[in-house]
Design an enzyme around this catalytic site. Structure first.
Site: not given
Ligand code: UDX
Length: 429
Positions: A155, A254, A258, A261, A318
């Site tokens: 992540r 929320g 975004g 990935c 995030k």
């Molecule tokens: C993600 C996967 O978690 C990771 O394993 C993969 O390799 C790449 O994609 P990343 O894109 O860095 O990682 O972000 P992540 O922490 O997964 O968050 C993704 C989105 O979900 C963010 O916009 C975050 O704000 C949102 N989110 C996350 C929520 O809205 N609610 C949650 O409970 C968790």
């Protein structure tokens, strides 16, 4: 072990720095001279906690090199990782042009008697077989190779920890030699080893991201219902998540998910499923709920009378990243601008990236406090710690109208109302 890694984005660069840190001799291949120069001088280009230090340490130790020369980088490399982007096409399908182009370059420049070619990029089922076909077509006859899929689950914001201490290491290949080589390379890293065939490994990555997206959209759906029925989504999902079969993580509602990935991988998996004739209705709904999550925030803003000047805290998709790819805040800003609102923004890391994209259409504040000066509404869109610990009395004094719409539920509603704010959050009475 000598390794070559094609690509120096989040996946390529983090993988390179971590394997160099573990004592390997790592060559990173890119094609933009200016970026390679910056990387070679110790500038990681992307913002990721701890990455700059690790990059500089390994450059000093001469375990890490950046080049555009495939021949030099591939010579003697036991493993070549492909870590280039797979952006979405208009129809949601993953664009494999970069991966397949790199496969051709690798094939043409292989001189070792045997090399493992391992894809770290997120690629649809069947891609590694295409990579193998391309390499077979262009390689020298005496050269031997095997392909393996070794998906990356890091992540942004916690990329180094995720790579050094992953929950699992997935290695998919039809070749025992390739699997043994990758097991040896990953020896110092924790995490359960999962050995599969190529197709399973490719699908594991998409299925994991689709599951995370599904949890988030589920949380947003329950938040809508909580809001309509006077329940509190925090209480509901806290209790739901205490069931070990479900778990609390990724159940936070929320403004939606975004980043580079989740949005693209959900769309790509829908596309792959449909190309195999599989009904992907569940994921289509996950995608739709995600879009509605930000539309819901826009609706709440439009319901507020007398609001012209909006302060926005949070632009990155995030916290702990400067990445604004598919960032819900950016989607929201575009729509607010169309409706003629005046917008002042602040984000601890993502301001420069937003400036490049939005230019003078919005106002950029130097601090969280500067952003709220004379604002009619404060919109919180990314849950940076800095916002959680802010002096709310000072914020109250600076605003023209002390109203907050909290798209990430970072404050306790009772406390914030005691401070004199009108406060709207997601799925809470
Ligand atoms: C993600 C996967 O978690 C990771 O394993 C993969 O390799 C790449 O994609 P990343 O894109 O860095 O990682 O972000 P992540 O922490 O997964 O968050 C993704 C989105 O979900 C963010 O916009 C975050 O704000 C949102 N989110 C996350 C929520 O809205 N609610 C949650 O409970 C968790």
């Amino acid at each position: 072990m000598k390794l070559a890694i094609v690509g120096h984005g989040y996946v390529g660069l983090v993988t390179a720095c971590v394997f160099a840190h573990l004592g390997n001799d790592v060559w990173v291949i890119g094609h933009t001279a200016e970026k390679l120069k910056r990387l070679q001088s110790g500038d990681p280009i992307i913002f990721e906690p701890g990455l700059e230090e690790l990059l500089q340490k390994n450059l000093e130790a001469k375990r890490l090199r950046f080049t555009s020369d495939f021949t030099e980088a591939l010579q003697g490399a036991a493993v070549v990782f492909i870590g280039v982007g797979t952006p979405p096409k208009q129809n949601g399908e993953a664009d494999l042009a970069a991966v397949l182009g790199v496969a051709e370059h690798i094939g043409k420049h292989l001189t070792n008697p045997y090399t493992v070619i391992s894809c770290k990029s997120t690629v649809p089922v069947g891609t590694n077989l295409k990579v193998a076909e391309i390499i077979t077509r262009v390689k020298k006859p005496e050269v031997q190779f095997d392909v393996a899929s070794c998906p990356e689950f890091l992540r942004e914001g916690t990329a180094l920890g995720d790579t050094l201490h992953p929950d699992r290491i997935v290695i998919g290949s039809n070749s025992k030699t390739a699997i043994d080589t990758l097991l040896k390379l990953h020896k110092p890293i924790d995490g359960e080893r999962i050995i599969t065939n190529l197709a399973s490994a490719e699908l594991i990555k998409y299925a994991s991201n689709a599951m995370l997206a599904t949890k988030i959209s589920f949380a947003n759906m329950i938040a809508n219902l909580a809001e309509a029925s006077n329940a509190n989504v925090d209480e509901v999902l806290h209790a739901v998540g205490m069931d070990k079969r479900i778990g609390r993580l990724f159940l936070y509602p929320g403004v939606g998910y975004g980043g580079s990935c989740l949005p693209k991988d959900v769309k790509a998996l829908i596309h792959t499923g449909e190309s195999f004739g599989v009904d992907m209705a569940l994921l289509k709904e996950v995608d739709q709920i995600n879009i509605s999550a930000r539309k819901k925030i826009l609706k709440k803003i439009k319901e507020m009378d007398d609001t012209k000047h909006i302060a926005i805290w949070g632009l990155a998709f995030k916290p702990d990243t400067d990445d604004i790819r598919e960032s819900p805040p950016l989607h929201i800003i575009h729509e607010l601008l169309e409706d003629g609102y005046h917008i002042t923004v602040y984000d601890p890391e993502a301001m420069e990236n937003v400036k490049k994209q939005m230019g003078s259409k919005i106002t950029y504040a130097k601090t969280s406090y500067d952003a709220v000066k004379d604002a009619d509404l404060l919109l919180i869109l990314t849950e940076w710690n800095e916002f959680k610990q802010i002096d709310l009395t000072a914020v109250h004094k600076l605003m023209r109208n002390p109203a907050i719409i909290d798209g990430r539920n970072i404050y306790d509603p009772a406390t914030i109302r005691e401070k004199g704010f009108s406060y709207v959050s997601v799925g809470r009475p």
